[in-house]
Design an enzyme around this catalytic site. Structure first.
Site, PDB file in Angstrom:
ATOM      1  N   CYS A  43       0.818  -1.219   0.000  1.00 12.62           N
ATOM      2  CA  CYS A  43       0.000   0.000   0.000  1.00 12.62           C
ATOM      3  C   CYS A  43       0.847   1.262   0.000  1.00 12.62           C
ATOM      4  CB  CYS A  43      -0.938  -0.001   1.204  1.00 12.62           C
ATOM      5  SG  CYS A  43      -1.977   1.480   1.291  1.00 12.62           S
ATOM      6  N   CYS A  48      -1.484   1.541  -3.096  1.00 10.93           N
ATOM      7  CA  CYS A  48      -2.532   2.546  -2.895  1.00 10.93           C
ATOM      8  C   CYS A  48      -2.027   3.974  -2.874  1.00 10.93           C
ATOM      9  CB  CYS A  48      -3.267   2.288  -1.577  1.00 10.93           C
ATOM     10  SG  CYS A  48      -3.583   0.576  -1.190  1.00 10.93           S
ATOM     11  N   LYS A  51      -0.037   5.227  -6.112  1.00 10.34           N
ATOM     12  CA  LYS A  51      -0.980   5.195  -7.240  1.00 10.34           C
ATOM     13  C   LYS A  51      -2.003   6.313  -7.115  1.00 10.34           C
ATOM     14  CE  LYS A  51      -3.796   1.787  -7.359  1.00 10.34           C
ATOM     15  NZ  LYS A  51      -4.289   0.400  -7.414  1.00 10.34           N
ATOM     16  N   TYR A 179      -9.000  -3.755 -11.554  1.00 11.48           N
ATOM     17  CA  TYR A 179      -8.955  -2.357 -11.128  1.00 11.48           C
ATOM     18  C   TYR A 179      -7.567  -1.756 -11.281  1.00 11.48           C
ATOM     19  CZ  TYR A 179      -6.887  -3.653  -6.591  1.00 11.48           C
ATOM     20  OH  TYR A 179      -6.059  -4.116  -5.608  1.00 11.48           O
ATOM     21  N   GLU A 183      -7.077   1.521 -13.512  1.00  8.75           N
ATOM     22  CA  GLU A 183      -6.567   2.739 -12.887  1.00  8.75           C
ATOM     23  C   GLU A 183      -5.330   3.258 -13.606  1.00  8.75           C
ATOM     24  OE1 GLU A 183      -8.107   2.115  -8.281  1.00  8.75           O
ATOM     25  OE2 GLU A 183      -6.128   1.394  -8.855  1.00  8.75           O
ATOM     26  N   HIS A 437     -28.543  19.772  -1.113  1.00 15.34           N
ATOM     27  CA  HIS A 437     -28.665  20.348  -2.458  1.00 15.34           C
ATOM     28  C   HIS A 437     -27.859  21.642  -2.570  1.00 15.34           C
ATOM     29  CE1 HIS A 437     -30.644  21.268  -6.267  1.00 15.34           C
ATOM     30  NE2 HIS A 437     -30.806  22.516  -5.824  1.00 15.34           N
TER      31      HIS A 437
END
Length: 460
Positions: A43, A48, A51, A179, A183, A437
């Site tokens: 990671c 992670c 990246k 993935y 990515e 909103h």
């Protein structure tokens, strides 16, 4: 005298191993951690974190174009790859240092070197003496799988090497449909690289909801990634001008870099697990029970090396649960159901729970709520980007069993949605939430009309 040199020996200083080691040490246990490479694991070092930094860097090219639609003048923006790499490496070194300090501050002992089991209680680390431990935790993670039999594979790189390319290529072919491949295809495309994503299957992102898979493919194509499906490499040839990828069916593609992202495999070879009697499955992963205990009563494993859910937060929770169970007198097993995940593609994906197909298989009758829309920000700028939001609901109980989002901030949205799904939220409770909103997230809580596939109409 103590029966063993250490109460706990951890092999691997990635996220799961470090969490387990720290908590065990803080409980008063004598802990040693062995790491063959840099502390931080996949990671922090080659996954992670770097990246995601690359994702951030690559997103600016699209942001510049959007800014023009809001009246900004953007003159000749340029990207400096060597400068980015230097800054990225500084950040990785900083984070790795934090992991080391956290271990030391907790009282755990860290050694560098390849660790191997001699038997169920004895560990040998290269460059160090053999030691014994009452409990052993395997947390060695996984690594990219490469098709070693492919002709010319030596000219290709894996995702590991993609973080250290000395030059940004002008053209790249990325093989894979998961993935990681998706990515990196979006990253390189965003950085201005001519990008081809080649996948042997009929669609990318196997295991995700089919509407998500199709939508991401379309949006990637809209942004310039050439997605080539139902083919794979036959060979790679090195030429005077680059690399030639030859595919099944006879066609070919020339590039500067070929990258394989065809999946990952557990790092269990040469660990001496056979000597200790640890059982592995057919993919080489450590077989464990719900408490992460292996077939040997004093040996556990957490993270990607078990090939359960290969995500960093999961490894951390598994490591935490192990430490609570074995050193804090709090028997804990991590629940692998309803774990949210994200794909940091462009646009990104957030998902939790069951796909439509899996829900139909499990529940039979289900209700689908889905919308496709243009986000306010990019629509104002004249772009044609589309978001997709989808809820999967068990028709009988009205429990929301799947939530899938493709669009800006989808990873942030899905983290919050995961709380509701984990608690068993019904569609009626979901509908009772008041929207914020104007936001993109409000579309998720205002999905009221059941989705009917085109052609069925209200007669269905």
């Amino acid at each position: 005298m103590a029966k063993y040199d250490y109460d706990l020996f951890v092999i691997g200083a990635g996220s799961g191993g470090v969490r387990a080691a720290r908590l065990a040490a803080l409980s008063g246990a004598k802990v040693m951690v062995a790491e063959e490479h840099r502390v931080g694991g996949t990671c922090v070092i080659r996954g992670c974190v770097p990246k995601k930094l690359m994702v951030y860097a690559s997103e600016f090219s699209h942001s510049f174009e959007t800014a023009r639609g809001f009246g900004w003048t953007i003159d000749n923006p340029r990207f400096d790859w060597p400068r980015f790499l230097a800054e990225k490496d500084k950040e990785i070194a900083r984070l790795s240092g934090i992991y080391v300090r956290n271990l030391e501050n907790a009282g755990a002992e860290l050694v560098h070197g390849k660790a191997r089991l001699i038997d169920a209680h004895t560990v040998e680390v290269e460059g160090h003496d053999r030691v014994t431990a009452g409990k052993i935790l395997i947390a060695t993670g996984g690594r990219p799988w490469m098709p070693k039999a492919l002709k010319g594979v030596e000219h290709a790189i894996s995702s590991n090497e993609a973080f250290h390319l000395t030059e940004l290529p002008k053209r790249i072919v990325i093989a894979g449909g998961g993935y990681i491949a998706v990515e990196f295809a979006c990253i390189f495309n965003g950085l201005g690289v001519e990008t081809h994503l080649v996948h042997r299957g009929p669609n990318i992102l196997r295991g995700f909801d089919d509407d998500i898979r199709t939508h991401v493919t379309e949006e990637m194509g809209r942004r310039g990634v050439r997605v080539i499906l139902s083919t794979q490499h036959d060979a790679i040839e090195k030429t005077a001008t680059g690399l030639v990828s030859r595919f099944t069916g006879g066609h070919h593609c020339e590039s500067d870099v070929v990258m394989f992202a065809l999946g990952r495999e557990p790092c269990t070879d040469d660990l001496g697990l056979d000597a200790a009697g640890v059982k592995l499955d057919e993919k080489g992963a450590v077989v464990v029970d719900e408490f992460s205990r292996s077939s040997v009563k004093n040996i556990w494993a957490v993270g990607d090396v078990t090939n359960r859910i290969n995500l960093t937060p999961v490894a951390i929770r598994e490591g935490h649960a192990f430490a609570d169970t074995e050193f804090n007198d709090k028997p804990t097993s991590f629940d692998h159901e309803m774990v949210a995940s994200a794909v940091f593609s462009q646009p990104p994906v957030g998902t939790v729970g069951l796909s439509e197909a899996d829900a139909r298989h499990k529940y039979g009758k289900i209700d689908i709520y889905m919308t496709r829309l243009r986000p306010m920000k990019t629509a104002f700028a004249g772009e044609d980007e589309r978001c997709l939001m989808k809820l999967v609901v068990d028709a009988e109980s009205q429990k929301v069993v799947g939530c899938h989002v493709v669009g800006p901030d989808s990873a942030e949205m899905i983290q919050m949605a995961a709380i509701a799904l984990k608690m068993g939220v019904t569609k009626q409770q979901w509908d009772s939430t008041c929207a914020v909103h104007p936001t993109l997230a409000e579309e998720l809580v205002t999905l009221r009309e059941k989705y009917l596939p085109p052609g069925l109409g209200q007669a269905a």
